[in-house]
Write a protein that holds these residues in place. Structure first.
Motif, PDB file in Angstrom:
ATOM      1  N   PRO A   1     -10.912  19.832 -23.906  1.00 47.60           N
ATOM      2  CA  PRO A   1     -11.572  19.220 -22.754  1.00 47.60           C
ATOM      3  C   PRO A   1     -10.624  18.237 -22.079  1.00 47.60           C
ATOM      4  N   ARG A   2     -10.755  18.096 -20.749  1.00 47.08           N
ATOM      5  CA  ARG A   2      -9.950  17.127 -20.024  1.00 47.08           C
ATOM      6  C   ARG A   2     -10.481  15.727 -20.260  1.00 47.08           C
ATOM      7  N   ARG A   3      -9.612  14.749 -20.073  1.00 53.17           N
ATOM      8  CA  ARG A   3     -10.030  13.375 -20.315  1.00 53.17           C
ATOM      9  C   ARG A   3     -11.097  12.933 -19.307  1.00 53.17           C
TER      10      ARG A   3
ATOM     11  N   GLN B   1     -10.345   8.206 -31.044  1.00 52.99           N
ATOM     12  CA  GLN B   1     -10.281   9.076 -29.863  1.00 52.99           C
ATOM     13  C   GLN B   1      -8.845   9.128 -29.349  1.00 52.99           C
ATOM     14  N   VAL B   2      -8.335  10.340 -29.197  1.00 58.97           N
ATOM     15  CA  VAL B   2      -6.927  10.550 -28.877  1.00 58.97           C
ATOM     16  C   VAL B   2      -6.794  11.401 -27.623  1.00 58.97           C
TER      17      VAL B   2
ATOM     18  N   LYS C   1     -12.675  11.529 -34.025  1.00 60.01           N
ATOM     19  CA  LYS C   1     -13.907  11.928 -33.342  1.00 60.01           C
ATOM     20  C   LYS C   1     -13.649  12.856 -32.167  1.00 60.01           C
ATOM     21  N   LEU C   2     -12.604  12.564 -31.385  1.00 66.27           N
ATOM     22  CA  LEU C   2     -12.426  13.280 -30.121  1.00 66.27           C
ATOM     23  C   LEU C   2     -10.952  13.400 -29.796  1.00 66.27           C
ATOM     24  N   THR C   3     -10.569  14.581 -29.287  1.00 64.84           N
ATOM     25  CA  THR C   3      -9.224  14.797 -28.773  1.00 64.84           C
ATOM     26  C   THR C   3      -9.343  15.447 -27.405  1.00 64.84           C
TER      27      THR C   3
ATOM     28  N   LEU D   1      -0.790  10.478 -26.636  1.00 59.86           N
ATOM     29  CA  LEU D   1       0.394  11.040 -27.272  1.00 59.86           C
ATOM     30  C   LEU D   1       1.094  12.011 -26.326  1.00 59.86           C
ATOM     31  N   ALA D   2       2.385  12.144 -26.506  1.00 60.30           N
ATOM     32  CA  ALA D   2       3.174  13.129 -25.764  1.00 60.30           C
ATOM     33  C   ALA D   2       4.367  13.509 -26.624  1.00 60.30           C
TER      34      ALA D   2
END
Length: 519
Positions: free
Chosen positions: A314-316, A478-479, A514-516, A325-326
């Motif tokens: 999913p998009r932010r 959440q990342v 929880k979420l990426t 992160l990159a």
């Protein structure tokens, strides 16, 4: 066959309070963890998925091995590849088993320390000779603080000429900053070198059949059990020594995950680990149950990635995240918005180190977190006084305020940035004797990036940005992950752990509890 050790099984068992803590710790192990921690095969491979408690298992296994067969005076040794990892494992062992678990000769050390010990053995026993007849070496992380460097294609290095270590030079295809040849030779004769130099000599030694046997004998005589953490980060030299130990009857446990091998660029050989496991008959104990993922989204994502199934993130879309992160620091600075990267990368020059200290001033004031590679920047600048950053703080804060004034002002950006650079050079000059080269656009570009970030973020909550390599082993609720078009294609096809780009994506996408989300 596996068993659980109790404190009464050995005369050197932990004190009652420590034994009680140990017993409680083992009762919290899952069945998978218990089997891995207590496996009694001579060669064990613990394949640990993200968040599966590998450090806990490693600590429990170390204590079990340490307090079994105590009549054998040889050491139980745990190896890792960074000082931070060794500190963490050492602390876990003490918490679980008490300080007696790490009484000499039992220890937790870096692989570099073990290599230094082996080279010292060869020198003291007279099996090889060092320039100047040195047998005790002072080993540094880098030459940068201790010798001048030249921009050249000629690279000084050590070779093993028969049984004699000789400083020499080789031609490299790329011009870069390298240690001065004359100063390199003088330092080597004085018994000073780097960990890379130690590796260079031992890599040559292990290719000699007689020296290889001597090294294997030395390990077998002094070590009875060896635990190697993050084995997929090992290079061929490291793996050859592990193989020698296993073949000489040392009980060896290797721990790691083929999906999380990121250091091929440092010479790691993750593709060689399966060969080692096969040749030496390692028995695999998988740790598949993760305690990291707490939501359906994170659990499903981890399962699909590991199963090589297609994934669409999913998009932010404004979703709050704890970190972004990159793959590279450059990509992080290009994201903009509310993302504040915690570094520019390893500072390989005086200008880069100065700019990184400016970033450090910003990250400390924003997140109360030091910039990544701050200490390397101080080393590059030759700053050893622990109070130097305190004295620099008001000067660096003034420079940041000047850069912030670019927001909405009509001043000439170039003149402001150039002046900020001169102020930065003057500030660093108060603490460092390092010479700055003439100002160049490549130097001021870092200040432009900081200034652009300050202009965009006067009143918003900032999010720290890290590279995937810096995030390995860590977790956040959440990342956000910078997903390029090529990344999206790879995810849509399912990841493959044999491809390093895919492994990088896998590590990044398994940090979120929880979420990426994609950025």
């Amino acid at each position: 066959m596996s068993r659980v050790l109790s404190a009464g099984d050995h005369p050197e068992g932990p004190a009652p309070a420590e034994a009680s803590r140990t017993a409680r710790a083992r009762t919290r192990l899952t069945q998978e963890q218990l089997l891995a921690a207590t496996a009694d095969e001579p060669c064990v491979f613990i394949e640990a998925a993200p968040g599966s408690g590998k450090t806990t298992v490693a600590a429990q296994r170390f204590g079990l091995l340490r307090f079994t067969n105590v009549s054998d005076e040889r050491a139980v040794v745990a190896l890792s590849f960074t000082r931070a990892a060794t500190r963490e494992l050492r602390q876990r062992i003490i918490q679980a088993w008490g300080r007696s678990a790490l009484t000499s000769p039992h220890r937790v050390i870096t692989i570099d320390t073990m290599l230094w010990e082996l080279l010292t053995f060869l020198l003291r026993a007279g099996h090889i000779s060092w320039p100047g007849g040195r047998v005790d070496l002072e080993v540094m992380d880098t030459w940068k603080l201790h010798a001048d460097h030249n921009w050249t294609t000629y690279e000084p290095y050590l070779k093993l000429d028969g049984r004699t270590v000789t400083p020499t030079v080789r031609f490299a295809s790329h011009r870069r900053s390298r240690v001065d040849r004359a100063q390199f030779d003088a330092a080597i004769r004085a018994g000073t070198c780097t960990h890379d130099d130690v590796r260079s000599v031992l890599d040559a030694a292990i290719r000699d059949s007689q020296l290889r046997k001597l090294l294997a004998d030395r390990i077998a005589e002094s070590v009875r059990m060896l635990i190697v953490d993050e084995v997929f980060d090992a290079n061929p030299l490291d793996l050859n020594l592990v193989r020698s130990a296993a073949q000489r009857g040392v009980a060896v446990t290797i721990i790691g995950d083929p999906w999380q091998a990121l250091y091929r660029f440092r010479g790691a050989g993750p593709h060689l680990v399966p060969q080692l496991a096969s040749q030496c008959g390692f028995v695999t104990y998988p740790l598949t149950q993760s305690f990291r993922f707490t939501s359906e989204q994170s659990q499903t994502l981890a399962r699909k990635l590991r199963s090589k199934n297609p994934v669409v993130l999913p998009r932010r879309d404004g979703q709050p995240v704890d970190v972004v992160l990159a793959s590279t620091w450059k990509e992080l600075w290009e994201i903009g918005g509310d993302v504040l990267p915690l570094s520019f990368g390893t500072p390989d020059s005086v200008p880069a180190a100065a700019a990184l200290l400016l970033v450090n001033q910003l990250t400390v004031s924003t997140f109360d977190t030091a910039a990544v590679f701050r200490d390397e920047a101080l080393t590059q600048l030759g700053i050893v006084d622990v109070d130097a950053l305190v004295r620099l703080e008001p000067l660096l804060a003034d420079i940041l305020r000047s850069l912030r004034k670019l927001a909405g002002s009509r001043v000439d950006e170039k003149s402001v940035v150039d002046q900020c650079w001169e102020d930065l050079v003057a500030a660093i000059g108060k603490e460092s004797s390092r010479r700055f080269p003439r100002r160049h656009s490549a130097h001021t570009a870092r200040l432009v990036a900081i200034g652009a970030h300050l202009m965009d973020n006067t009143n918003r909550r900032l999010v720290p940005g890290l590279t995937v390599h810096q995030a390995k082993g860590r977790e956040w609720p959440q990342v956000g992950m910078r997903i390029t078009q090529s990344d999206a294609v790879r995810l849509s096809n399912g990841l493959d752990e044999t491809a390093e780009v895919d492994r990088t994506l896998y590590v990044a996408l398994t940090r979120g509890k929880k979420l990426t989300v994609a950025i």
